[in-house]
Design a protein around this motif. Structure first.
Motif, short mmCIF file in Angstrom:
data_model
loop_
_atom_site.label_atom_id
_atom_site.label_comp_id
_atom_site.label_asym_id
_atom_site.label_seq_id
_atom_site.Cartn_x
_atom_site.Cartn_y
_atom_site.Cartn_z
N PRO A 57 0.89 -1.21 0.03
CA PRO A 57 0.00 0.13 -0.01
C PRO A 57 0.70 1.41 -0.17
O PRO A 57 2.02 1.28 0.40
CB PRO A 57 -0.86 -0.21 1.22
CG PRO A 57 -0.53 -1.37 1.92
CD PRO A 57 0.74 -1.89 1.29
N ILE A 85 2.88 -0.22 4.88
CA ILE A 85 2.43 1.03 4.14
C ILE A 85 3.77 1.87 3.89
O ILE A 85 4.54 2.15 4.76
CB ILE A 85 1.48 1.74 4.83
CG1 ILE A 85 0.34 0.98 5.35
CG2 ILE A 85 1.09 2.99 3.75
CD1 ILE A 85 -0.91 1.71 5.96
N ASN A 125 0.48 -1.59 -4.82
CA ASN A 125 -0.77 -2.21 -4.98
C ASN A 125 -1.46 -1.11 -5.33
O ASN A 125 -1.97 -0.23 -4.86
CB ASN A 125 -1.30 -2.83 -3.76
CG ASN A 125 -2.70 -3.29 -3.95
OD1 ASN A 125 -3.26 -3.23 -4.86
ND2 ASN A 125 -3.12 -4.19 -3.11
N GLN A 127 -4.47 -0.91 -5.98
CA GLN A 127 -5.91 -0.91 -5.45
C GLN A 127 -5.89 -0.14 -4.11
O GLN A 127 -6.70 -0.11 -3.40
CB GLN A 127 -6.52 -2.14 -5.23
CG GLN A 127 -6.63 -2.79 -6.65
CD GLN A 127 -7.62 -2.10 -7.47
OE1 GLN A 127 -8.48 -1.55 -7.18
NE2 GLN A 127 -6.95 -2.07 -8.72
N ARG A 128 -4.47 0.05 -3.59
CA ARG A 128 -4.41 0.62 -2.05
C ARG A 128 -3.29 1.70 -2.10
O ARG A 128 -2.36 1.54 -1.86
CB ARG A 128 -3.66 -0.41 -1.39
CG ARG A 128 -4.68 -1.75 -0.86
CD ARG A 128 -5.75 -1.34 0.08
NE ARG A 128 -6.69 -2.31 0.40
CZ ARG A 128 -7.66 -2.63 -0.10
NH1 ARG A 128 -8.01 -1.99 -1.20
NH2 ARG A 128 -8.40 -3.64 0.17
N ASN A 154 -8.65 6.31 -2.35
CA ASN A 154 -9.06 6.64 -0.85
C ASN A 154 -8.18 7.98 -0.57
O ASN A 154 -7.31 8.16 -1.04
CB ASN A 154 -8.44 5.85 0.24
CG ASN A 154 -9.28 4.59 0.56
OD1 ASN A 154 -10.36 4.55 1.38
ND2 ASN A 154 -9.09 3.45 -0.28
N LEU A 229 -7.19 0.58 4.35
CA LEU A 229 -6.80 -0.78 4.16
C LEU A 229 -8.14 -1.75 4.20
O LEU A 229 -8.14 -2.82 3.79
CB LEU A 229 -5.95 -1.41 5.21
CG LEU A 229 -4.55 -0.49 5.25
CD1 LEU A 229 -3.89 -1.09 6.39
CD2 LEU A 229 -3.97 -0.58 3.75
#
Length: 230
Positions: A57, A85, A125, A127-128, A154, A229
């Motif tokens: 992430p 992260i 990632n 998606q993160r 996000n 997350l």
């Protein structure tokens, strides 16, 4: 950045994206300079629990007015180590972010360069990826996060003052927190106005008010990270 990217930057648009295939990084753990600027630069934090062979992430963390990269890294370092992260903390080209001083451009280009460096060196990632900030940095995170929703899934805004998207892309999830006794960016004319507008526009917003001023409590940070997350 090439001249062809400048019109996009003036709209707040970021072009960098994670590599589809990236080599596992051998970068040392901890914080180190970005080495992209001789004056205001920024930092990259590689967490102690990162597995370099797995997509990590990423949080792009934006400081407040007059701030530096270390302030956001210090705020996020605990959760970053706990959850593996990577933190990218670029510094604004001037004392605060470009749109606050008149329009998008220099800071967007610099963040794009910093992102590309991270994507070249680390397996991220897609998606993160989140953009986060405090105070002026929160306003900027909201703004470029809404513009670049296809990149940022996000947005985390700790005590934002405003938002100024030139366009809206996709539907990133949004976390906003604000102290009810904030005297720097009073809650009534800031988050209590922003949040209803975002919800009305269809965004998934987690909004947290807390007893306190222009600060970011540790439990608020943890809640924001869990949402990122989760």
């Amino acid at each position: 950045m090439s001249s062809s990217q400048e019109p996009a930057a003036e709209l707040g648009i970021l072009r960098s994206r994670p590599e589809t295939i990236a080599k596992p990084s051998s970068s040392p753990l901890g914080s180190r300079p970005l080495d992209l600027s001789a004056t205001r630069d920024g930092a990259l934090y590689i967490p102690n629990r990162q597995d370099a062979t797995k997509p990590a992430p990423l949080i792009v963390a934006l400081h407040g007015a007059g701030g530096v990269a270390s302030q956001l890294i210090d705020l996020l370092v605990g959760p970053a180590d706990a959850h593996g992260i990577i933190i990218l903390a670029p510094e604004s080209r001037s004392s605060t972010w470009d749109v606050i001083r008149g329009g998008y451009g220099p800071d967007v280009l610099f963040i794009d360069r910093a992102l590309q460096k991270v994507f070249d060196l680390h397996v991220i990632n897609p998606q993160r990826i989140a953009v986060a900030g405090f105070s002026d940095g929160a306003s900027y995170a909201l703004s470029i996060g809404l513009i670049n929703g296809s990149l940022f899934g996000n947005i985390v805004a700790f005590s934002p003052g405003f938002m100024a998207p030139t366009q809206q892309s996709d539907t990133p999830r949004i976390f906003i927190s604000h102290g009810v006794t904030d005297e720097v960016l009073p809650i009534d004319r800031c988050s209590r106005r922003l949040v209803p507008n975002l919800k009305k526009a269809g965004y998934d917003v987690d909004y947290q008010e807390f007893e306190g001023g222009h600060v970011v409590p540790a439990d608020i940070v943890e809640r924001a990270i869990r949402r990122f997350l989760g």
